[in-house]
Structure formats: C-alpha cells, structure tokens
Design a protein around this motif. Structure first.
Motif, PDB file in Angstrom:
ATOM      1  N   TRP A 192      11.180 -10.220   3.169  1.00  0.00           N
ATOM      2  CA  TRP A 192       9.941  -9.909   3.872  1.00  0.00           C
ATOM      3  C   TRP A 192      10.193  -9.089   5.132  1.00  0.00           C
ATOM      4  CZ3 TRP A 192       7.396 -15.417   3.920  1.00  0.00           C
ATOM      5  CH2 TRP A 192       6.871 -15.702   2.650  1.00  0.00           C
ATOM      6  N   GLU A 216       6.613  -3.299  -3.277  1.00  0.00           N
ATOM      7  CA  GLU A 216       6.226  -2.867  -1.928  1.00  0.00           C
ATOM      8  C   GLU A 216       5.245  -3.850  -1.299  1.00  0.00           C
ATOM      9  OE1 GLU A 216       5.799  -0.636  -4.616  1.00  0.00           O
ATOM     10  OE2 GLU A 216       7.763   0.277  -4.287  1.00  0.00           O
ATOM     11  N   ASN A 217       4.279  -4.315  -2.084  1.00  0.00           N
ATOM     12  CA  ASN A 217       3.320  -5.282  -1.551  1.00  0.00           C
ATOM     13  C   ASN A 217       3.876  -6.699  -1.595  1.00  0.00           C
ATOM     14  OD1 ASN A 217       1.399  -3.374  -0.931  1.00  0.00           O
ATOM     15  ND2 ASN A 217       0.276  -3.632  -2.822  1.00  0.00           N
ATOM     16  N   TYR A 233       6.869  -7.771  -1.201  1.00  0.00           N
ATOM     17  CA  TYR A 233       7.771  -8.034  -0.079  1.00  0.00           C
ATOM     18  C   TYR A 233       7.294  -7.418   1.235  1.00  0.00           C
ATOM     19  CZ  TYR A 233      10.740  -9.879  -3.669  1.00  0.00           C
ATOM     20  OH  TYR A 233      11.221 -10.626  -4.718  1.00  0.00           O
ATOM     21  N   GLY A 234       6.399  -6.429   1.166  1.00  0.00           N
ATOM     22  CA  GLY A 234       5.943  -5.767   2.379  1.00  0.00           C
ATOM     23  C   GLY A 234       4.700  -6.381   3.006  1.00  0.00           C
ATOM     24  N   LYS A 277       4.723  -8.130   6.475  1.00  0.00           N
ATOM     25  CA  LYS A 277       4.916  -7.336   7.695  1.00  0.00           C
ATOM     26  C   LYS A 277       3.750  -6.392   7.961  1.00  0.00           C
ATOM     27  CE  LYS A 277       8.693  -6.300   9.672  1.00  0.00           C
ATOM     28  NZ  LYS A 277       9.992  -5.903  10.164  1.00  0.00           N
TER      29      LYS A 277
END
Length: 133
Positions: free
Chosen positions: A28, A86-87, A89-90, A93
């Motif tokens: 993350w 991308e979403n 783990y992203g 943040k």
C-alpha cells in the motif's frame, strides 16, 4: 465485575497474520512509522516481520491481533472491489473526499495509530463491497 481471561492467541497464526499485514502495508506504500503505528508494534517487531524472520516467540495482545485482522479484511474488501493492481494497492494512498477522510488518504487517517481511526477506515472500505459508499 466479572473478569474473564483474555483468549490466548496461537503464536504461529499471529506471526503469520503479522507478516501478511506488514506485506500488505508495504504494498500500500505505508512508511515503516505508519505501519508500526497502525499495528501498534515496535520498530524491531515490524522490521522482523518485514524481513520474514522467524517469529515463534512473538506475543501479541488482543488490540494488535484485531488491528492485523482489520488490515487483512481491508485488503480482502479491496480485492473484491478492484480488479487492477493500481487501485488494489494504490487506493490506500489516494486522497479521499468522503466526509470521514476529508481530503486525506486512508493511510494518513490510520497512520496516527488511533484504534478508532483504523476501525472506522476498515468499516468504510468494507462497506464498498456492498456499494454502500
């Protein structure tokens, strides 16, 4: 007042959960300080979990095990909601304008280590699975 003993946690299961939670926090993009605060563990325990060192002697209390559970369940909810890495783990943040997050990322909210912030972040992300957000 009734004093019930705290349940004893399987140390091996707790160590496995901690390692998984640290791996997820790392993916993350959490800093070491954020991860330590979120899980309420010492720097040395966090570092050992991150290195996947043997942790047979680890003693975690109910609060710490609950925090680990929240991280694992947040990750499970995100896996249901998002297909793309991308979403998945992203998201943690990403700046979020939901009233609870108020322009902060979920990691920023949880990063102070407050149990209620960790719980409320879990609740809001978990609700996304049912499209209730």
């Amino acid at each position: 007042m009734l004093n019930l003993p705290l349940p004893s946690f399987d140390k091996a299961a707790a160590a496995t959960g901690l390692k998984a939670a640290v791996t997820i926090l790392d993916k993350w993009g959490a800093s070491g300080e954020q991860g330590e605060a979120i899980l309420r563990v010492s720097h040395s325990t966090y570092a050992r979990a991150k290195k996947k060192d043997a942790m047979q002697a680890i003693n975690l209390d109910r609060d710490q095990v609950t925090r680990i559970s929240f991280i694992l369940n947040i990750h499970a909810a995100l896996r249901i909601v998002f297909d793309n890495p991308e979403n998945l783990y992203g998201f943690m943040k990403m700046i979020n304008y939901n009233p609870f997050f108020a322009g902060r990322s979920p990691l920023q909210v949880m990063g102070n280590g407050d149990f209620v912030a960790v719980y409320e972040t879990f609740r809001r992300i978990d609700s996304m699975r049912g499209s209730q957000w």
